[in-house]
Structures are given as C-alpha cells and as structure tokens.
Design a protein around this motif. Structure first.
Motif, mmCIF file in Angstrom:
data_model
loop_
_atom_site.group_PDB
_atom_site.id
_atom_site.type_symbol
_atom_site.label_atom_id
_atom_site.label_comp_id
_atom_site.label_asym_id
_atom_site.label_seq_id
_atom_site.Cartn_x
_atom_site.Cartn_y
_atom_site.Cartn_z
ATOM 1 N N HIS A 145 0.793 -1.135 0.077
ATOM 2 C CA HIS A 145 0.077 0.013 -0.021
ATOM 3 C C HIS A 145 0.908 1.400 -0.167
ATOM 4 O O HIS A 145 0.258 2.367 -0.501
ATOM 5 N N ASP A 190 0.564 3.996 -2.675
ATOM 6 C CA ASP A 190 0.333 5.436 -2.241
ATOM 7 C C ASP A 190 1.044 6.399 -3.048
ATOM 8 O O ASP A 190 0.752 7.743 -3.028
ATOM 9 N N SER A 209 -7.896 8.715 0.917
ATOM 10 C CA SER A 209 -7.195 7.670 0.139
ATOM 11 C C SER A 209 -6.087 6.986 0.748
ATOM 12 O O SER A 209 -5.698 6.279 -0.081
ATOM 13 N N ASP A 210 -5.601 7.429 1.758
ATOM 14 C CA ASP A 210 -4.514 6.740 2.667
ATOM 15 C C ASP A 210 -4.944 5.032 2.915
ATOM 16 O O ASP A 210 -5.726 4.865 3.807
ATOM 17 N N LYS A 211 -3.958 4.362 2.212
ATOM 18 C CA LYS A 211 -4.199 2.933 2.634
ATOM 19 C C LYS A 211 -2.906 2.243 3.400
ATOM 20 O O LYS A 211 -2.988 1.290 4.177
ATOM 21 N N GLU A 238 -8.797 15.323 1.147
ATOM 22 C CA GLU A 238 -8.596 14.378 -0.156
ATOM 23 C C GLU A 238 -7.140 14.221 0.005
ATOM 24 O O GLU A 238 -6.256 14.996 0.222
ATOM 25 N N ASN A 267 -3.742 11.023 -0.347
ATOM 26 C CA ASN A 267 -3.343 9.999 0.259
ATOM 27 C C ASN A 267 -2.356 10.086 1.463
ATOM 28 O O ASN A 267 -2.406 10.901 2.070
ATOM 29 N N TRP A 309 -0.185 13.359 1.085
ATOM 30 C CA TRP A 309 -1.195 14.428 0.333
ATOM 31 C C TRP A 309 -0.363 15.890 0.632
ATOM 32 O O TRP A 309 -0.324 16.675 -0.245
#
Length: 288
Positions: free
Chosen positions: A157, A161, A223-225, A252, A254, A257
């Motif tokens: 991830h 990312d 959107s952070d995994k 907004e 990941n 960001w």
C-alpha cells in the motif's frame, strides 16, 4: 537565510544529547515543531513547511535520530519514549522556552503523541497528519490488531500510495531526496523504525492527553491505505473527537498528500490555525 527568502528554512547542525543533529528553521512568531515521517527528513517537507512559515510561525524541523544527518539512537533507545526524549532534548538545545505547536506526519505523528504525553506542559497544541498510533486494522470485513498487519501489506500500500502516475513526478523526487541517503547511511534504523511504526499503539497516551485537555487536531487523507481508516478512527476516539479539545478532519489525498499538494496543506492548516485562535480568544474571554 539562503537567498534572502524569510520563508525558506535554514539548515543547521547542532548537538543533542551530545550527538550531532540536523534541523531546519525559519520564520517569526509562536514556535511550531514539525516531526517528519518514516525514512524521510526535513528536506522532503520543505514546500509544506514554507507554507507554515508564511502563516506566522517560527518553524523548527529536526531530522529525527538516524535520518538526514542526525546521529542514531542507541538500539535500546529506539522506542517511542526514546524518540520523545530526544525531541524534548532538541527543544532544550534550540532554546524553545514556551509551549509549542507540535505537528507530526506518519511516524512523526506517533513521536509527537508520545512527546506530548511525556511533557504536556511543553505543548500548546498537537496536530497529527496521517499519523501512526491507532490499534485497529480492517481487511475483508474483519477487524484485527494493527500489529498483526503483515509487512508485505504495508509495503504494497505504501508503493501504491506514492506511485499514482498523476503525482509520481511531484512526490518521488521529493521522497528520494531523503529516503535514498537515509537507507544508505543507516539501514538498521530505517528497518527498526519501520517495525516500531507497525507495532506501536498510542491509544492510552491519547486518552491521557484527552484527560489533560490538550487541544488535538487529527488530519487524515481519505485515500490513505498506509494508515487505514479504522486506525484513524481509533485515534479520533481516543482523543475525544467532538469534545471542545479535539477535532478530526478528513481531506482529499493519500498518505503523502501534504507533499503532493503543499498549497492544499496550507489551506487546511490556515483553517486549523483560525479555529485554534478563535478557541483561544473564547477561553481568554471566559477567564476575564
């Protein structure tokens, strides 16, 4: 400062706990100490930090032990308490004599939590950006302890990312400026810190800070995994989100960001600072 620009950080060398340390500093105003993420250093964040300086802070951005020219901790001290003790010693070294806004991204967020826990009187406000420290992890409808998350899943991830095509050209050069040299100089520290970041839970520390009424802001990219939503919600719950002293904000982007969009980061931080000023003014009115 280099180039005469007041918002550009000046890179300095000092000694913390009798060992070399590197840090960036710029600006005038209330002190803000920024702690970087895993494998990185102050240089990776220079565009984002420049925005904080322009908002009226004196920004200090130390390279944590084992990264970007700062000497490693002893192996037995490579713990969250060990890193927090180093941060407090750094603040003494650079003669910060008033409570600071303490901000950390990712691994740096975890160090910030522990630092505030160990010396709450030295922190006026805690700001966490996609921080480690939550204890829950969800996959395929199940909830498990975050420390059980396999290393390969973290790495998968993290790669996804960082490498979306639309931001790779902006983020990769920034990351590699610090990450490559760090891996070459101190591979053991990079590996140890990765393990520490995977395993650590800072829920108890955040709950203690809630009881002490320390103002806390927790930011997370939707959107952070790398830091899953369940871990983020864990932090928010422990900090007492919804109370007068804690707020959680989803933005907004990941895990990186703030590196991909420093102007968006500045806009978010402007809102955070404005709200904080309003709260301070209300508290002063109540006292008077």
């Amino acid at each position: 400062m280099p180039g005469g620009a007041l918002d550009h950080l000046e890179w300095r060398t000092t000694s913390v706990l009798d060992r070399p340390a590197r840090y960036g500093v710029a600006g005038q105003g209330p002190p803000l100490v920024f702690l970087h993420g895993w494998g990185l250093g102050y240089k990776s964040y220079k565009r984002a930090l420049k925005r904080l300086v322009s908002q009226g802070h004196r920004v200090y951005a130390p390279a944590l032990p084992g990264f970007a020219g700062t000497a490693e901790l002893e192996p037995l001290d490579c713990t969250m308490p060990g890193y927090a003790t180093w941060v407090l010693a750094f603040m003494d070294t650079v003669e910060i004599d008033e409570p600071v806004t303490l901000m950390g991204h990712s691994f740096g967020g975890g160090v910030a939590i522990r630092t505030a826990y160990q010396a709450t009187e030295r922190v006026s406000r805690l700001i966490l950006v996609n921080s480690i420290g939550g204890s829950a992890w969800g996959r395929r409808g199940t909830v498990r302890a975050l420390k059980e998350r396999p290393l390969w899943d973290w790495g998968l991830h993290l790669r996804r990312d960082i490498l979306p095509l639309r931001q790779a050209t902006r983020v990769l050069p920034v990351l590699l400026e610090d990450l490559g040299p760090n891996v070459a100089r101190h591979p053991r520290t990079v590996w140890r810190v990765a393990g520490l970041a995977r395993r650590v839970s800072l829920i108890d520390e955040l709950e203690a800070l809630k009881q002490r009424r320390l103002p806390i802001v927790i930011l997370w990219g939707a959107s952070d995994k790398v830091i899953p939503e369940r871990a983020f919600r864990d932090l928010c719950s422990a900090a007492g989100v919804g109370s007068a002293d804690a707020s959680c904000v989803t933005v907004e982007g990941n895990h990186t960001w703030l590196l991909a969009d420093p102007d968006g980061f500045a806009e978010v931080m402007t809102n955070v600072v404005d709200v904080a000023k309003q709260v301070d003014e209300l508290e002063q009115d109540e006292v008077s």
